[in-house]
Design a protein around this motif. Structure first.
Motif, PDB file in Angstrom:
ATOM      1  N   ILE A  58      68.491  12.280  16.107  1.00 46.53           N
ATOM      2  CA  ILE A  58      69.544  11.746  16.975  1.00 46.53           C
ATOM      3  C   ILE A  58      69.441  12.384  18.356  1.00 46.53           C
ATOM      4  N   VAL A  59      69.268  13.695  18.385  1.00 46.28           N
ATOM      5  CA  VAL A  59      69.149  14.393  19.664  1.00 46.28           C
ATOM      6  C   VAL A  59      67.907  13.914  20.413  1.00 46.28           C
ATOM      7  N   LEU A  60      66.803  13.737  19.703  1.00 43.11           N
ATOM      8  CA  LEU A  60      65.563  13.294  20.333  1.00 43.11           C
ATOM      9  C   LEU A  60      65.703  11.883  20.902  1.00 43.11           C
ATOM     10  N   ILE A  61      66.253  10.971  20.127  1.00 41.17           N
ATOM     11  CA  ILE A  61      66.388   9.582  20.575  1.00 41.17           C
ATOM     12  C   ILE A  61      67.425   9.473  21.691  1.00 41.17           C
ATOM     13  N   ASP A  62      68.485  10.263  21.624  1.00 40.78           N
ATOM     14  CA  ASP A  62      69.482  10.251  22.681  1.00 40.78           C
ATOM     15  C   ASP A  62      68.882  10.742  23.998  1.00 40.78           C
ATOM     16  N   THR A  63      68.066  11.777  23.936  1.00 54.04           N
ATOM     17  CA  THR A  63      67.380  12.265  25.140  1.00 54.04           C
ATOM     18  C   THR A  63      66.443  11.200  25.682  1.00 54.04           C
ATOM     19  N   TYR A  64      65.727  10.529  24.796  1.00 53.74           N
ATOM     20  CA  TYR A  64      64.816   9.449  25.195  1.00 53.74           C
ATOM     21  C   TYR A  64      65.580   8.335  25.916  1.00 53.74           C
ATOM     22  N   ASN A  65      66.701   7.928  25.347  1.00 57.40           N
ATOM     23  CA  ASN A  65      67.504   6.863  25.966  1.00 57.40           C
ATOM     24  C   ASN A  65      68.061   7.294  27.318  1.00 57.40           C
ATOM     25  N   SER A  73      59.583   5.253  32.890  1.00 58.76           N
ATOM     26  CA  SER A  73      58.895   4.310  32.010  1.00 58.76           C
ATOM     27  C   SER A  73      59.051   4.803  30.577  1.00 58.76           C
ATOM     28  N   PRO A  74      58.955   3.908  29.591  1.00 60.12           N
ATOM     29  CA  PRO A  74      59.094   4.351  28.199  1.00 60.12           C
ATOM     30  C   PRO A  74      58.092   5.426  27.797  1.00 60.12           C
ATOM     31  N   ALA A  78      59.172   9.143  26.647  1.00 62.62           N
ATOM     32  CA  ALA A  78      58.800   9.664  25.323  1.00 62.62           C
ATOM     33  C   ALA A  78      58.100  11.012  25.450  1.00 62.62           C
ATOM     34  N   LEU A  79      57.202  11.133  26.420  1.00 58.04           N
ATOM     35  CA  LEU A  79      56.494  12.398  26.608  1.00 58.04           C
ATOM     36  C   LEU A  79      57.431  13.508  27.058  1.00 58.04           C
ATOM     37  N   ARG A  80      58.312  13.207  28.002  1.00 55.55           N
ATOM     38  CA  ARG A  80      59.271  14.223  28.466  1.00 55.55           C
ATOM     39  C   ARG A  80      60.270  14.593  27.377  1.00 55.55           C
ATOM     40  N   THR A  81      60.655  13.621  26.571  1.00 56.56           N
ATOM     41  CA  THR A  81      61.572  13.905  25.470  1.00 56.56           C
ATOM     42  C   THR A  81      60.936  14.888  24.496  1.00 56.56           C
ATOM     43  N   GLY A  82      59.676  14.627  24.148  1.00 54.90           N
ATOM     44  CA  GLY A  82      58.974  15.549  23.253  1.00 54.90           C
ATOM     45  C   GLY A  82      58.870  16.938  23.840  1.00 54.90           C
ATOM     46  N   LEU A 143      57.142  15.395  12.069  1.00 53.31           N
ATOM     47  CA  LEU A 143      57.557  13.997  12.181  1.00 53.31           C
ATOM     48  C   LEU A 143      58.461  13.780  13.385  1.00 53.31           C
ATOM     49  N   THR A 144      59.400  14.690  13.568  1.00 57.07           N
ATOM     50  CA  THR A 144      60.365  14.536  14.658  1.00 57.07           C
ATOM     51  C   THR A 144      59.687  14.600  16.016  1.00 57.07           C
ATOM     52  N   LEU A 145      58.739  15.496  16.164  1.00 53.12           N
ATOM     53  CA  LEU A 145      58.133  15.705  17.476  1.00 53.12           C
ATOM     54  C   LEU A 145      56.961  14.762  17.780  1.00 53.12           C
ATOM     55  N   ILE A 146      56.341  14.200  16.771  1.00 51.65           N
ATOM     56  CA  ILE A 146      55.176  13.353  17.008  1.00 51.65           C
ATOM     57  C   ILE A 146      55.425  11.908  16.586  1.00 51.65           C
ATOM     58  N   VAL A 147      55.862  11.713  15.359  1.00 54.88           N
ATOM     59  CA  VAL A 147      55.985  10.356  14.826  1.00 54.88           C
ATOM     60  C   VAL A 147      57.171   9.603  15.430  1.00 54.88           C
ATOM     61  N   THR A 148      58.301  10.272  15.621  1.00 49.70           N
ATOM     62  CA  THR A 148      59.468   9.577  16.183  1.00 49.70           C
ATOM     63  C   THR A 148      59.209   9.054  17.594  1.00 49.70           C
ATOM     64  N   PRO A 149      58.666   9.854  18.533  1.00 47.43           N
ATOM     65  CA  PRO A 149      58.344   9.277  19.842  1.00 47.43           C
ATOM     66  C   PRO A 149      57.304   8.152  19.761  1.00 47.43           C
ATOM     67  N   ALA A 150      56.350   8.293  18.839  1.00 44.00           N
ATOM     68  CA  ALA A 150      55.353   7.230  18.673  1.00 44.00           C
ATOM     69  C   ALA A 150      56.009   5.943  18.176  1.00 44.00           C
TER      70      ALA A 150
END
Length: 171
Positions: A58-65, A73-74, A78-82, A143-150
């Motif tokens: 949730i924290v990762l996706i919220d930061t991404y959004n 750009s997406p 995604a890279l900055r979020t990671g 998974l959280t740091l690699i697969v979720t942004p992917a």
């Protein structure tokens, strides 16, 4: 609740997929410690792990959004979020796994006799729970740091393809 928070079926689905994938880490953790999967303590471990995995995602996706709303750009978002969430996610997962390490190896302290006991009968049921959480958490961190942004990037590409087709543009 996830659908209301993110207003996206795909992002809610991404979080749920991370939970399912983290169960592979639970099974791997139990296999490494030589413990069978018990429904009670293993199940409680999976439930506890699911809470941690959902929170991290949730924290990762919220930061991404949030980064996307600022005009990034997406891919850059995604890279900055990671990069931004790397340290908090690793610290949270690492401290939890290290805190569970004595339980995973079956060590306890007998305060009355002032000795450290390995494999005490009181530890046996907690070894499975702690192995499930620690193993699943180490796997879920990756998974959280690699697969979720992917997966977020895959969702963006799918969304771009479908919106381009709807506008009459062929990608």
């Amino acid at each position: 609740m996830l659908l209301i928070q993110f207003n996206s079926f795909y992002q809610a689905f991404t979080i749920m997929v991370a939970i399912v994938f983290s169960i592979a880490g639970v099974l791997l953790g139990l296999m490494l410690t030589g413990r069978p999967f018990g429904v009670v303590m293993g199940g409680i471990g999976v439930i506890a792990l699911a809470g941690i995995v959902v929170n991290n995602n949730i924290v990762l996706i919220d930061t991404y959004n949030d980064l996307k709303k600022t005009g990034m750009s997406p891919l850059e978002a995604a890279l900055r979020t990671g990069a931004q969430r790397l340290r908090p996610v690793i610290l949270t997962s690492g401290t939890t796994a290290l805190g569970l390490a004595p339980m995973v190896i079956g060590v306890s302290v007998d305060f009355f006799r002032r000795e450290i006991v390995y494999g005490a009968p009181s530890n046996q049921m907690w070894i499975e729970l702690s192995s499930a959480i620690a193993g699943g958490l180490m796997f879920a961190t990756i998974l959280t740091l690699i697969v979720t942004p992917a997966m977020l990037m895959l969702g963006e590409k799918k969304e771009a393809r479908s919106s381009g087709a709807a506008l009459g543009q062929v990608a």
